[in-house]
Design a protein around this motif. Structure first.
Motif, PDB file in Angstrom:
ATOM      1  N   VAL A   1     -11.755  -0.829   3.194  1.00  0.00           N
ATOM      2  CA  VAL A   1     -10.556  -0.950   2.358  1.00  0.00           C
ATOM      3  C   VAL A   1      -9.334  -1.170   3.242  1.00  0.00           C
ATOM      4  O   VAL A   1      -8.443  -1.968   2.913  1.00  0.00           O
ATOM      5  CB  VAL A   1     -10.388   0.290   1.449  1.00  0.00           C
ATOM      6  CG1 VAL A   1      -9.038   0.294   0.753  1.00  0.00           C
ATOM      7  CG2 VAL A   1     -11.512   0.336   0.423  1.00  0.00           C
TER       8      VAL A   1
ATOM      9  N   LEU B   1      -1.078  10.879  -0.176  1.00  0.00           N
ATOM     10  CA  LEU B   1      -1.680   9.549  -0.093  1.00  0.00           C
ATOM     11  C   LEU B   1      -0.620   8.456   0.056  1.00  0.00           C
ATOM     12  O   LEU B   1      -0.775   7.539   0.864  1.00  0.00           O
ATOM     13  CB  LEU B   1      -2.536   9.291  -1.340  1.00  0.00           C
ATOM     14  CG  LEU B   1      -3.357   8.019  -1.345  1.00  0.00           C
ATOM     15  CD1 LEU B   1      -4.461   8.079  -0.295  1.00  0.00           C
ATOM     16  CD2 LEU B   1      -3.955   7.798  -2.733  1.00  0.00           C
TER      17      LEU B   1
ATOM     18  N   GLU C   1      -9.116  10.961   3.052  1.00  0.00           N
ATOM     19  CA  GLU C   1      -9.623   9.993   2.088  1.00  0.00           C
ATOM     20  C   GLU C   1     -11.097   9.654   2.323  1.00  0.00           C
ATOM     21  O   GLU C   1     -11.880   9.603   1.362  1.00  0.00           O
ATOM     22  CB  GLU C   1      -8.785   8.697   2.143  1.00  0.00           C
ATOM     23  CG  GLU C   1      -7.335   8.877   1.785  1.00  0.00           C
ATOM     24  CD  GLU C   1      -6.445   9.440   2.883  1.00  0.00           C
ATOM     25  OE1 GLU C   1      -5.309   9.829   2.581  1.00  0.00           O
ATOM     26  OE2 GLU C   1      -6.891   9.508   4.054  1.00  0.00           O
TER      27      GLU C   1
ATOM     28  N   HIS D   1     -13.869   3.473   3.655  1.00  0.00           N
ATOM     29  CA  HIS D   1     -12.433   3.653   3.875  1.00  0.00           C
ATOM     30  C   HIS D   1     -11.905   2.622   4.871  1.00  0.00           C
ATOM     31  O   HIS D   1     -10.843   2.024   4.653  1.00  0.00           O
ATOM     32  CB  HIS D   1     -12.157   5.077   4.364  1.00  0.00           C
ATOM     33  CG  HIS D   1     -10.711   5.393   4.496  1.00  0.00           C
ATOM     34  ND1 HIS D   1      -9.814   5.301   3.457  1.00  0.00           N
ATOM     35  CD2 HIS D   1      -9.988   5.808   5.559  1.00  0.00           C
ATOM     36  CE1 HIS D   1      -8.613   5.642   3.875  1.00  0.00           C
ATOM     37  NE2 HIS D   1      -8.696   5.953   5.150  1.00  0.00           N
TER      38      HIS D   1
ATOM     39  N   PHE E   1      -6.478  -4.036   2.904  1.00  0.00           N
ATOM     40  CA  PHE E   1      -5.037  -3.814   2.837  1.00  0.00           C
ATOM     41  C   PHE E   1      -4.305  -4.529   3.978  1.00  0.00           C
ATOM     42  O   PHE E   1      -3.237  -5.108   3.775  1.00  0.00           O
ATOM     43  CB  PHE E   1      -4.715  -2.316   2.855  1.00  0.00           C
ATOM     44  CG  PHE E   1      -4.760  -1.663   1.499  1.00  0.00           C
ATOM     45  CD1 PHE E   1      -3.771  -1.885   0.559  1.00  0.00           C
ATOM     46  CD2 PHE E   1      -5.796  -0.800   1.170  1.00  0.00           C
ATOM     47  CE1 PHE E   1      -3.808  -1.281  -0.689  1.00  0.00           C
ATOM     48  CE2 PHE E   1      -5.845  -0.188  -0.073  1.00  0.00           C
ATOM     49  CZ  PHE E   1      -4.850  -0.421  -1.009  1.00  0.00           C
TER      50      PHE E   1
ATOM     51  N   HIS F   1      -0.113   6.083   3.339  1.00  0.00           N
ATOM     52  CA  HIS F   1      -0.074   4.624   3.304  1.00  0.00           C
ATOM     53  C   HIS F   1       1.202   4.072   3.952  1.00  0.00           C
ATOM     54  O   HIS F   1       1.184   2.963   4.487  1.00  0.00           O
ATOM     55  CB  HIS F   1      -0.223   4.103   1.874  1.00  0.00           C
ATOM     56  CG  HIS F   1      -1.648   4.030   1.435  1.00  0.00           C
ATOM     57  ND1 HIS F   1      -2.303   5.109   0.913  1.00  0.00           N
ATOM     58  CD2 HIS F   1      -2.544   3.013   1.480  1.00  0.00           C
ATOM     59  CE1 HIS F   1      -3.547   4.749   0.621  1.00  0.00           C
ATOM     60  NE2 HIS F   1      -3.725   3.493   0.973  1.00  0.00           N
TER      61      HIS F   1
ATOM     62  N   THR G   1      -5.648   2.376   9.828  1.00  0.00           N
ATOM     63  CA  THR G   1      -6.514   3.305   9.100  1.00  0.00           C
ATOM     64  C   THR G   1      -6.739   4.569   9.929  1.00  0.00           C
ATOM     65  O   THR G   1      -6.731   5.680   9.389  1.00  0.00           O
ATOM     66  CB  THR G   1      -7.854   2.633   8.734  1.00  0.00           C
ATOM     67  OG1 THR G   1      -7.573   1.434   7.999  1.00  0.00           O
ATOM     68  CG2 THR G   1      -8.726   3.543   7.884  1.00  0.00           C
TER      69      THR G   1
ATOM     70  N   SER H   1       1.384  -0.043  -1.405  1.00  0.00           N
ATOM     71  CA  SER H   1      -0.075   0.086  -1.333  1.00  0.00           C
ATOM     72  C   SER H   1      -0.501   1.533  -1.591  1.00  0.00           C
ATOM     73  O   SER H   1      -1.579   1.783  -2.139  1.00  0.00           O
ATOM     74  CB  SER H   1      -0.612  -0.428   0.004  1.00  0.00           C
ATOM     75  OG  SER H   1      -0.162   0.347   1.082  1.00  0.00           O
ATOM     76  N   GLY H   2       0.350   2.479  -1.237  1.00  0.00           N
ATOM     77  CA  GLY H   2       0.063   3.883  -1.529  1.00  0.00           C
ATOM     78  C   GLY H   2       0.071   4.157  -3.022  1.00  0.00           C
ATOM     79  O   GLY H   2      -0.778   4.888  -3.538  1.00  0.00           O
TER      80      GLY H   2
ATOM     81  N   TRP I   1      -7.397   5.890  -6.932  1.00  0.00           N
ATOM     82  CA  TRP I   1      -8.000   7.206  -6.796  1.00  0.00           C
ATOM     83  C   TRP I   1      -7.962   7.958  -8.120  1.00  0.00           C
ATOM     84  O   TRP I   1      -8.919   8.636  -8.503  1.00  0.00           O
ATOM     85  CB  TRP I   1      -7.301   8.017  -5.705  1.00  0.00           C
ATOM     86  CG  TRP I   1      -7.815   7.728  -4.339  1.00  0.00           C
ATOM     87  CD1 TRP I   1      -7.224   6.954  -3.382  1.00  0.00           C
ATOM     88  CD2 TRP I   1      -9.036   8.208  -3.757  1.00  0.00           C
ATOM     89  NE1 TRP I   1      -7.994   6.923  -2.252  1.00  0.00           N
ATOM     90  CE2 TRP I   1      -9.116   7.680  -2.455  1.00  0.00           C
ATOM     91  CE3 TRP I   1     -10.054   9.020  -4.209  1.00  0.00           C
ATOM     92  CZ2 TRP I   1     -10.175   7.954  -1.604  1.00  0.00           C
ATOM     93  CZ3 TRP I   1     -11.125   9.295  -3.359  1.00  0.00           C
ATOM     94  CH2 TRP I   1     -11.166   8.757  -2.067  1.00  0.00           C
TER      95      TRP I   1
ATOM     96  N   GLU J   1      -0.569   1.904  -5.295  1.00  0.00           N
ATOM     97  CA  GLU J   1      -1.789   1.239  -5.770  1.00  0.00           C
ATOM     98  C   GLU J   1      -3.010   2.110  -5.462  1.00  0.00           C
ATOM     99  O   GLU J   1      -3.885   2.298  -6.310  1.00  0.00           O
ATOM    100  CB  GLU J   1      -1.932  -0.131  -5.107  1.00  0.00           C
ATOM    101  CG  GLU J   1      -3.179  -0.873  -5.524  1.00  0.00           C
ATOM    102  CD  GLU J   1      -3.350  -2.203  -4.817  1.00  0.00           C
ATOM    103  OE1 GLU J   1      -4.260  -2.948  -5.220  1.00  0.00           O
ATOM    104  OE2 GLU J   1      -2.609  -2.501  -3.862  1.00  0.00           O
ATOM    105  N   GLY J   2      -3.063   2.637  -4.254  1.00  0.00           N
ATOM    106  CA  GLY J   2      -4.170   3.513  -3.873  1.00  0.00           C
ATOM    107  C   GLY J   2      -4.245   4.751  -4.755  1.00  0.00           C
ATOM    108  O   GLY J   2      -5.333   5.160  -5.179  1.00  0.00           O
TER     109      GLY J   2
END
Length: 145
Positions: free
Chosen positions: A64, A125, A34, A61, A68, A129, A14, A95-96, A103, A98-99
């Motif tokens: 999350v 984003l 983010e 953040h 992940f 990821h 992260t 995952s990006g 968002w 999905e993110g």
């Protein structure tokens, strides 16, 4: 699942993702961080003052990020795979996406979203990821996943 390894992977990943987002923000002249955007969203719909909302954005953040990282570690354990560059890139890209969907729904549902260049934000984003996924793979590998 080893909680210490997941948390270490989450914190490292992260943080590196945030550094990437900050670098893109500087280059593009827009805020793509983010945690900061999450804080701004919270500030606009909660009684939290700006400082409190930013703290909540950062905490959220990172929380999350733990989620992940836990999903990635569980996938590795379930499939008996080792954390590697390729599966880190693939997991990060997925995952990006999905993110970006999360968002998008968040911005759409929010009554007063901040002005963010969404098209470029979502691109950034997904790449952020990928950085997350690669860093998670490297951290888990180094820790002997």
């Amino acid at each position: 699942m080893d909680t210490k390894k997941v948390i270490a992977a989450a914190l490292t990943s992260t943080s590196l993702m945030d550094l990437f987002s900050e670098a893109v923000s500087k280059v593009k002249g827009s805020n793509y961080n983010e945690a900061q955007i999450l804080g701004e969203l919270l500030n606009r719909i909660t009684p939290l003052n700006k400082k409190q909302a930013q703290a909540a954005g950062w905490a959220g953040h990172y929380a999350v990020g733990v989620g992940f990282a836990a999903v990635y570690a569980a996938y590795l354990k379930e499939t008996r795979r080792k954390p590697m560059l390729l599966n880190g890139v693939i997991y990060g890209a997925l995952s990006g996406l999905e993110g970006a969907a999360i968002w998008r729904a968040t911005f759409k549902a929010h009554p007063n979203p901040p002005g963010v260049d969404l098209k470029n934000y979502y691109r950034q984003l997904v790449l952020a990821h990928v950085v997350f996924g690669v860093a998670a793979a490297a951290t888990l590998r180094k820790m002997g996943k």
